[in-house]
Design a protein around this motif. Structure first.
Motif, short mmCIF file in Angstrom:
data_model
loop_
_atom_site.label_atom_id
_atom_site.label_comp_id
_atom_site.label_asym_id
_atom_site.label_seq_id
_atom_site.Cartn_x
_atom_site.Cartn_y
_atom_site.Cartn_z
N VAL A 1 -10.45 1.37 -3.39
CA VAL A 1 -9.35 0.44 -3.23
C VAL A 1 -7.92 0.92 -3.38
N ASN A 2 -7.60 2.11 -2.62
CA ASN A 2 -6.31 2.57 -2.59
C ASN A 2 -5.59 2.73 -3.87
N ALA B 1 -13.25 -4.03 0.94
CA ALA B 1 -13.61 -3.36 -0.07
C ALA B 1 -13.17 -3.80 -1.56
N GLN B 2 -12.10 -4.34 -1.40
CA GLN B 2 -11.45 -4.96 -2.69
C GLN B 2 -12.54 -6.03 -3.40
N GLY C 1 -21.57 3.94 -8.66
CA GLY C 1 -20.57 4.88 -8.05
C GLY C 1 -20.45 4.39 -6.43
N ASP D 1 -10.08 -2.90 4.10
CA ASP D 1 -9.46 -2.62 2.91
C ASP D 1 -9.73 -3.84 1.97
N THR E 1 -11.34 11.35 -2.75
CA THR E 1 -11.76 9.74 -2.64
C THR E 1 -11.27 9.31 -1.71
N ALA F 1 -14.95 -4.18 -5.19
CA ALA F 1 -14.54 -3.49 -6.43
C ALA F 1 -14.29 -4.78 -7.49
N ASN G 1 -8.60 -1.87 10.18
CA ASN G 1 -8.65 -0.98 8.78
C ASN G 1 -8.15 -1.94 7.72
N LYS H 1 -15.62 2.71 3.21
CA LYS H 1 -15.26 1.21 3.58
C LYS H 1 -15.99 0.31 4.82
N LEU I 1 -14.85 9.11 -10.11
CA LEU I 1 -13.97 8.85 -8.94
C LEU I 1 -13.92 7.47 -8.28
N GLY I 2 -15.16 6.80 -8.62
CA GLY I 2 -15.26 5.48 -8.19
C GLY I 2 -14.68 4.39 -9.04
N TYR J 1 -4.33 7.24 7.24
CA TYR J 1 -5.21 6.00 7.26
C TYR J 1 -4.45 4.87 7.94
N GLN J 2 -3.43 4.32 7.44
CA GLN J 2 -2.76 3.15 7.89
C GLN J 2 -2.08 3.46 9.26
N LEU K 1 0.93 -1.16 0.00
CA LEU K 1 0.00 -0.04 -0.05
C LEU K 1 0.89 1.19 0.08
N TRP L 1 -7.91 13.32 -0.06
CA TRP L 1 -8.44 12.91 1.09
C TRP L 1 -10.01 13.29 0.94
N LEU M 1 -18.62 2.46 -5.03
CA LEU M 1 -17.22 2.43 -4.50
C LEU M 1 -16.52 3.89 -3.79
N SER M 2 -17.13 4.84 -4.33
CA SER M 2 -16.68 6.32 -4.04
C SER M 2 -17.80 7.03 -3.01
N PRO N 1 -11.66 2.26 -10.45
CA PRO N 1 -10.50 2.26 -10.17
C PRO N 1 -9.39 2.85 -11.24
#
Lengths: 346, 440
Positions: free
Chosen positions: A284-285, B417-418, B262, B414, A279, B421, B410, B209, A193-194, A296-297, A106, A276, B264-265, A196
């Motif tokens: 998914v990062n 969330a994958q 949308g 993550d 998005t 997607a 977290n 998420k 934005l959604g 975040y992490q 990541l 921030w 995902l966002s 990937p």
């Protein structure tokens, strides 16, 4: 410093290149004379001078220490511990946090995103900004209005601009989709934005919109510094508008462009707010940056050691790039003597 | 000269430290009144209390509760009502300082990994014996606030997550008999009917998420027994196949494509285009959310009222699931007492769980009370529907990210969330949890 000897006296007089180690004898006395004499005065005078310097510099130093040096030291300290933010820091782990950050895909992805933004900012904004600046530099109707309009996005608070763009880019219900629908242009199902694969490009688009104004205004300022008589001379020689821009304006704009590119690079490395808001580093990062990673992490995951290690790495990357840039590219502007001398050697 | 510069630097350093120390010292004055805090241990006549009901009736009610307590016991309660995020930040700073004068005596806790960290840091008081009476009354809910068989917080509100749906849109799609506890087949049938009627079945704030992660948590609650989950958390071993099954169930739900464009966002709760906003404005038929949903949607409608069309049904059950049919997933809030607090603080925390205080709390719809004598007092009829489901005799598993703490939560979110997607997959989620748990 020895370089100074070979150059003309006007260059040696620049404050950056004069130094106490250089013997006054080999420097042209006409320039360096008064300063040297001052330093050789009696002990009391020199003590007073030092006290004076200390008096005026101390407040700045104290602030610098409090808000720059101390936080950096603390960040380095925390980065050596495994610490959840409660209780004393006791679990010393040495460099383990750095290893874990650098091994975290990541984080490496975030670095890649950062560098994509750095390069894209320069590659897109430089020609675009230069073009707009050259156009706006021509005498024309509504010049002031256009200049203001171009600069408005830069004046907007980044968070406000981010929220506005996020609302515009909402799939199906947002403004962009509504316009695209009216024009029968297909838009991605998940939104710009959604999706990937599109998210980072969209973020770069918004960043360009936001920061193009800065490039244009800087270039315009630089253009004011190009002497009018050069244009006249070129015109007398029968140069076309294009030739004037290419042979005179752009080369003389060099220092401004190089400074702008430096600011742009550092800004792109540290970019946080816009990403921030738009998005949050997702989807998914795929738009994460080093700064969003460390928030975040790190802090949001109660891993302050990880967050600090990431911030130190970000600091080191930014510092190394900044110093390299200063030493290689910006040196032409801060030490104009060197390239000129090389040309003479040829 | 260099020596003098060094001397100067030391002076600067000294001044800096003095300044910093000064800043730290003054910080506590903002935190919760350091003068009273210093005096309190002497006579125990004043205690500090932090909560997040900082607006309207809720704030007034808690102010009144503090006054009533003072009238009954003579102990003054210094109340600090803060906005939720502010409270978390200040609490984190106070707990980081480890300074008893700065840590409030009674404060809010969400339980799980966070509470465990606080217990390990020794800042929170063991209430098992001192509050035994109260704990026996609310014992159904203290499980999530128990570390090593000791209860460290008194839960005053416990909600469960389920589907909030738009009755009008469901009727429009020809779904008239909504099962309050549907099977996954029935649920998929709802999705198919809604889609056929041209209605977007569900919204999910996968941009944040956690709303997306709730699907996986619930699948875990359905596919795994409660004990399997607890054992896995304790041993950091998530190899039980039920966790993989939960991921496969999630893939199946995502494959039905029930979600808003949308997603995902999409944010969870911010504004009309958030997942809650889409439900509130009638753009989607349902959303998986907790007991906060009526309040959140109420804030996102034009008239500011809770939409009248809101209904609720439980998360679907799966064929051959190992988890108890009555088990639910949810979470709540509890009162913690700091180790440095006087005994009066424990009395106050118990007072907050008393029948009288909990009934008033329920009447104002401030949450779903844990004291059984207060559940009938809930005013909002939609919210009231949750009580029989919550109290049906099953266990309530805490939101897994809270349960595991954010260091594991977290990375888990993550990975989940994958899957939303369209990326793999069930094994990756389990791996993410295992890796994060082992390196914690």
């Amino acid at each position: 410093m020895a370089d100074d000897v070979t150059t003309s006296s006007s260059v040696a007089a620049s404050p950056a290149s004069s130094s106490p180690q250089t013997g006054p004898a080999i420097l042209p006395p006409r320039v360096a004379g008064p300063a040297r004499a001052g330093r050789r005065k009696t002990g009391v005078a020199s003590w007073r001078k030092r006290a004076e310097i200390a008096f005026f510099v101390a407040p700045a130093l104290v602030l610098f220490f409090m808000f720059v040096v101390w936080p950096i030291i603390t960040a380095v300290q925390i980065s050596m511990f495994k610490w959840k933010g409660i209780g004393p820091m006791v679990d010393f782990v040495g460099l383990a946090n750095y290893v874990s950050v650098l091994q975290n895909s990541l984080f490496t992805d975030a670095i890649v995103h950062n560098f994509i933004i750095v390069i894209a900012s320069i590659v897109i904004q430089l020609p675009l900004g230069l073009g707009i600046a050259l156009l706006l530099n021509r005498k024309m109707w509504g010049q002031g209005l256009l200049r203001t309009l171009i600069f408005v996005p830069y004046v907007l608070a980044e968070v406000v601009a981010g929220v506005v763009w996020r609302q515009l880019l909402v799939p199906r219900y947002g403004g962009i989709d509504a316009i695209a629908r009216a024009l029968h242009i297909p838009t991605p199902e998940q939104g710009f934005l959604g999706t990937p694969d599109l998210a980072l490009a969209t973020v770069i688009f918004v960043l360009t919109w936001k920061y193009l104004g800065l490039a244009v205004i800087l270039f315009l300022a630089g253009l004011q510094g190009v002497p009018e008589d050069l244009y006249e001379a070129a015109q007398l020689d029968g140069a076309s508008w294009w030739q004037v821009q290419r042979k005179i304006t752009v080369p003389l704009l060099g220092p401004t462009v190089r400074t702008w590119a430096f600011l742009s690079m550092i800004g792109a490395l540290q970019v946080f707010d816009m990403v921030w808001i738009l998005t949050g580093g997702g989807p998914v990062n795929r738009t994460s940056t080093m700064a969003t990673f460390l928030i975040y992490q790190g802090t949001k995951s109660q891993q302050f050691g990880i967050a600090s290690a990431a911030s130190v790495i970000l600091f080191v990357i930014a510092l190394v790039l900044a110093v390299l840039y200063q030493q290689t590219i910006l040196r032409r502007d801060t030490h104009p003597d060197q390239p000129r001398r090389k040309k003479k050697v040829k | 000269m260099t020596r003098k510069i060094r001397a100067g630097a030391f002076v600067a350093l000294g001044a800096t430290i003095a300044l910093l120390a000064g800043c730290a010292g003054s910080g506590s004055a903002n935190g919760g009144g350091d003068t009273t805090a210093a005096a309190k241990n002497a006579d125990a006549k004043t205690i500090t209390w932090w909560h997040n009901s900082n607006t309207g009736e809720g704030k007034d009610y808690y102010d009144q509760v503090a006054k009533d307590f003072e009238a009954e016991t003579g102990v003054h309660v210094e109340v600090s009502a803060m906005q939720h995020e502010d409270m978390l930040t200040k609490l984190a700073a106070a707990l980081q300082s480890g300074d008893p004068d700065q840590i409030p005596d009674v404060f809010m806790s969400r339980g799980g990994g966070e509470l465990k960290n606080e217990v390990e840091a020794g800042v929170t008081r063991d209430l098992t014996d001192v509050a035994a009476d109260t704990i026996s009354k609310i014992s159904n809910f203290t499980g999530q606030y128990t570390v090593d068989d000791k209860v460290y917080a008194l839960p005053f509100s416990m909600g469960i997550v389920g589907f909030w749906y738009n009755k009008d849109l469901f009727a429009q799609a020809g779904i008239t008999d909504v099962n309050p506890a549907p099977t996954i087949e029935e649920f998929n049938d709802y999705i198919a009917k809604l889609k056929a009627a041209g209605i977007v079945p569900a919204s999910v704030g996968a941009g944040d998420k956690w709303p997306a992660a709730h699907y996986w948590y619930y699948n875990v609650v359905r596919e795994c027994t409660f004990d399997t989950v607890e054992t896995a958390i304790a041993s950091k071993d998530y190899s039980d196949p039920c966790f993989i099954k939960a991921g496969e169930d999630l893939e199946a739900i995502v494959a039905e494509k029930p979600f808003n464009d949308g997603f995902l966002s999409t944010k969870a709760q911010e504004g009309p285009t958030s997942a809650s906003g889409l439900l509130a404005t009638g753009k989607v038929a349902m959303e998986l959310a907790g007991h906060w949903e009526p309040g959140v949607t109420g804030g996102l409608t034009e008239d500011g009222k809770v939409p009248s069309f809101l209904g609720w049904f439980a998360y679907p059950t799966f064929d051959g699931q190992q988890g108890g049919a009555k088990d639910q997933m949810g979470g709540g809030d509890a009162w913690e007492v700091s180790t440095s607090a006087p005994d009066a603080a424990v009395d106050f925390a118990q007072y907050l769980l008393s029948d009288k205080v909990q009934q008033g709390f329920a009447k104002l719809d401030m949450g779903l009370p844990t004291n059984p004598t207060a559940t009938d007092s809930i005013s909002n009829e939609t919210l009231k529907q949750l009580i029989p489901v919550r109290d049906a005799g099953g266990t309530v598993q805490l939101y897994l990210d809270t349960r595991l703490g954010s260091a594991v939560g977290n990375p888990m979110n993550d990975a989940i969330a994958q899957v939303f997607a369209g990326n793999p997959g069930p094994q990756e989620i389990v791996d993410a949890i295992t890796n994060a748990a082992k390196s914690e």
